[in-house]
Design an enzyme around this catalytic site. Structure first.
Site, PDB file in Angstrom:
ATOM      1  N   SER A   1      -7.418   3.080   5.754  1.00  9.91           N
ATOM      2  CA  SER A   1      -7.006   1.723   5.405  1.00  9.91           C
ATOM      3  C   SER A   1      -6.311   1.670   4.057  1.00  9.91           C
ATOM      4  O   SER A   1      -5.537   0.746   3.781  1.00  9.91           O
ATOM      5  CB  SER A   1      -8.219   0.785   5.395  1.00  9.91           C
ATOM      6  OG  SER A   1      -9.173   1.188   4.433  1.00  9.91           O
TER       7      SER A   1
ATOM      8  N   PHE B   1     -15.402  -5.465  -0.440  1.00  9.05           N
ATOM      9  CA  PHE B   1     -16.589  -4.622  -0.597  1.00  9.05           C
ATOM     10  C   PHE B   1     -16.677  -4.032  -2.006  1.00  9.05           C
ATOM     11  O   PHE B   1     -17.761  -3.931  -2.576  1.00  9.05           O
ATOM     12  CB  PHE B   1     -16.579  -3.508   0.448  1.00  9.05           C
ATOM     13  CG  PHE B   1     -16.503  -4.028   1.856  1.00  9.05           C
ATOM     14  CD1 PHE B   1     -17.330  -5.058   2.277  1.00  9.05           C
ATOM     15  CD2 PHE B   1     -15.590  -3.503   2.755  1.00  9.05           C
ATOM     16  CE1 PHE B   1     -17.258  -5.549   3.578  1.00  9.05           C
ATOM     17  CE2 PHE B   1     -15.507  -3.991   4.050  1.00  9.05           C
ATOM     18  CZ  PHE B   1     -16.342  -5.015   4.462  1.00  9.05           C
TER      19      PHE B   1
ATOM     20  N   GLU C   1     -20.416   1.725  -1.895  1.00 10.21           N
ATOM     21  CA  GLU C   1     -19.550   1.224  -2.956  1.00 10.21           C
ATOM     22  C   GLU C   1     -20.174   1.328  -4.346  1.00 10.21           C
ATOM     23  O   GLU C   1     -19.480   1.608  -5.336  1.00 10.21           O
ATOM     24  CB  GLU C   1     -19.164  -0.229  -2.662  1.00 10.21           C
ATOM     25  CG  GLU C   1     -18.156  -0.393  -1.551  1.00 10.21           C
ATOM     26  CD  GLU C   1     -18.737  -0.234  -0.161  1.00 10.21           C
ATOM     27  OE1 GLU C   1     -17.969  -0.115   0.809  1.00 10.21           O
ATOM     28  OE2 GLU C   1     -19.990  -0.229  -0.039  1.00 10.21           O
TER      29      GLU C   1
ATOM     30  N   ARG D   1      -1.938  -5.767   1.588  1.00  6.16           N
ATOM     31  CA  ARG D   1      -1.473  -5.168   2.836  1.00  6.16           C
ATOM     32  C   ARG D   1      -0.564  -6.132   3.598  1.00  6.16           C
ATOM     33  O   ARG D   1       0.091  -5.733   4.554  1.00  6.16           O
ATOM     34  CB  ARG D   1      -2.658  -4.756   3.722  1.00  6.16           C
ATOM     35  CG  ARG D   1      -3.384  -5.906   4.385  1.00  6.16           C
ATOM     36  CD  ARG D   1      -4.611  -5.439   5.147  1.00  6.16           C
ATOM     37  NE  ARG D   1      -4.298  -4.696   6.334  1.00  6.16           N
ATOM     38  CZ  ARG D   1      -5.057  -3.709   6.816  1.00  6.16           C
ATOM     39  NH1 ARG D   1      -6.154  -3.350   6.180  1.00  6.16           N
ATOM     40  NH2 ARG D   1      -4.730  -3.088   7.910  1.00  6.16           N
TER      41      ARG D   1
ATOM     42  N   ARG E   1       0.824  -1.208   0.000  1.00  8.68           N
ATOM     43  CA  ARG E   1       0.000   0.000   0.000  1.00  8.68           C
ATOM     44  C   ARG E   1       0.857   1.257   0.000  1.00  8.68           C
ATOM     45  O   ARG E   1       0.458   2.284  -0.571  1.00  8.68           O
ATOM     46  CB  ARG E   1      -0.940  -0.005   1.210  1.00  8.68           C
ATOM     47  CG  ARG E   1      -2.024  -1.065   1.166  1.00  8.68           C
ATOM     48  CD  ARG E   1      -2.852  -1.047   2.440  1.00  8.68           C
ATOM     49  NE  ARG E   1      -2.023  -1.334   3.611  1.00  8.68           N
ATOM     50  CZ  ARG E   1      -2.444  -1.232   4.863  1.00  8.68           C
ATOM     51  NH1 ARG E   1      -3.683  -0.828   5.118  1.00  8.68           N
ATOM     52  NH2 ARG E   1      -1.645  -1.522   5.867  1.00  8.68           N
TER      53      ARG E   1
END
Length: 322
Positions: free
Chosen positions: A46, A92, A67, A176, A19
C-alpha cells in the site's frame, strides 16, 4: 508570485498518485545517503515500496502489524544515527502509536520522519475506522512536530528532500488520491511559508493536500462572477505562515479554509486561532464535521462542501456578508 501555470483549467490537467513521487524520492535519498532507511508495518504494497525493498533489501524494516513497535524501532534507529522514514497508513500510524509519537519521537526530539500514507478519506469505502481525518489535529497538539500536507507529487518529493536534510521530527501526509500537478519541477519546499497560487483581493481560500486543486477550480468559477479569489497553499500546518494569514484577513473580505480533515484543530483551526489573535475576520472552515459514512473519497469531499462548487459557494457567502 503565483506558482501555477496560466494554461488551461486546473480541472483538465492529468492526475497523479503522490505515493509514486514519495517512493522515487525515498529511493533517490537512500542512494545519496546510506543513513536513510524505511520502516513499515506490513504496508509495503500500500506504500508502493516494493521497488525500494528490491533496491535496498537491508534498509527496509518491516515490523508487521505493530504500529507502536514500528515507531519505537524508528526512534532506536535514529538514536543510532540513521534517518528513518516511517511509512504506514495514517489512520493506524497516528492513532495506534500516538503515545510513542509523543514520547519517543517529539518529546525526545528524534530525527524520525513519519509518513502518513493514504490519509484523509482515501480509504473511503472502508469507513471511519480507516478514515484519517484526525491525524493533523492530533499531531498539531504535540510540541516539536513539523506537520506537512503536500498538494502534489512535486511538493511531496520536495518535502521529502527537506525532511531528510533537516534534523528533527516531521510528519508528512502522502496522498493516494490522484491530484493534478500544481508546481514547477524546480519548486522548493520552505517550511512555514504559504504559496500564493492565485492572486486576488476579494476573498481568500486557504487549502492544502488533495483539496488545493479544488480550491483553484473554485477560484476559476468565482472569476466568472467577477470575484477575484486569492488562493493560498498552506503545505505546512505547523509552523503556520502567520503573516500570510494576517495579510489575507486584512486585505480580503474573509477566509475560507478547505482540507481533507476534521473541522476541529486542523488547518482551519490554526487559521481561526491566528485571525482571532491578530486580526479578526470572517472564517468559514470546510472539512469533515463527523464520522463520515462509507463512500468514495471524491463523494465524501463533495458531501462536505469541498467540491469546487461547494468551496465557491462558501466564498460567495463571505463576499456578500462583507
Amino acid at each position: 508570485m503565483p506558482a501555477t501555470s496560466t494554461q488551461g483549467s486546473i480541472v483538465d490537467r492529468p492526475r497523479f498518485d503522490c505515493r509514486n513521487a514519495y517512493v522515487k524520492a525515498l529511493a533517490d535519498l537512500a542512494q545519496e545517503d546510506h543513513r536513510i532507511v524505511g520502516v513499515v508495518n506490513d504496508s509495503i504494497g500500500s506504500s508502493k515500496l516494493d521497488a525500494f525493498k528490491k533496491a535496498f533489501p537491508d534498509r527496509l524494516i518491516n515490523v508487521g502489524i505493530a504500529e507502536q513497535d514500528m515507531v519505537g524501532v524508528a526512534a532506536g534507529l535514529a538514536n543510532g544515527g540513521r534517518i528513518p522514514f516511517v511509512s504506514a497508513a495514517s489512520c493506524f500510524l497516528t492513532a495506534r502509536a500516538l503515545e510513542q509519537i509523543k514520547a519517543d519521537i517529539a518529546y525526545s526530539n528524534r530525527n524520525v520522519k513519519l509518513c502518513g500514507m493514504s490519509p484523509g478519506m482515501a480509504y473511503g469505502e472502508l469507513g471511519p475506522t480507516h478514515h484519517s481525518i484526525e491525524d493533523v489535529a492530533w499531531l498539531r497538539a504535540i510540541d516539536n512536530m513539523t506537520i506537512i500536507v503536500p498538494a502534489s507529487p512535486v511538493e511531496t518529493a520536495a518535502a521529502m528532500r527537506w525532511a531528510a536534510a533537516t534534523e528533527g521530527p516531521a510528519f508528512i501526509r502522502v496522498s493516494r488520491m490522484s491530484v493534478p500537478e500544481i508546481y514547477p519541477e524546480d519548486y522548493e519546499f520552505v517550511p512555514g511559508k504559504a504559496i500564493t497560487v492565485r492572486d486576488g483581493n476579494d476573498i481568500t481560500i486557504i487549502s492544502n493536500g488533495t483539496v488545493l486543486w479544488r480550491a483553484l477550480a473554485a477560484a476559476e468559477q468565482l472569476a466568472e462572477d467577477g470575484i477575484n479569489a486569492r488562493v493560498l497553499s498552506m503545505p505546512t500546518v505547523k509552523p503556520l505562515d502567520v503573516d500570510a494569514v494576517i495579510a489575507a484577513a486584512r486585505e480580503t473580505a474573509g477566509i475560507v479554509t478547505a482540507e481533507e480533515a476534521t473541522v476541529v484543530g486542523g488547518l482551519g483551526g490554526a487559521v481561526a486561532e491566528t485571525v482571532v489573535k491578530h486580526h479578526p475576520t470572517r472564517v468559514q472552515i470546510l472539512g469533515v464535521p463527523e464520522f463520515a459514512p462509507t463512500g468514495s473519497a471524491a463523494f465524501l469531499l463533495d458531501r462536505y462542501g469541498m467540491s469546487p462548487e461547494g468551496i465557491a459557494d462558501n466564498a460567495r457567502v463571505l463576499v456578500r456578508q462583507n
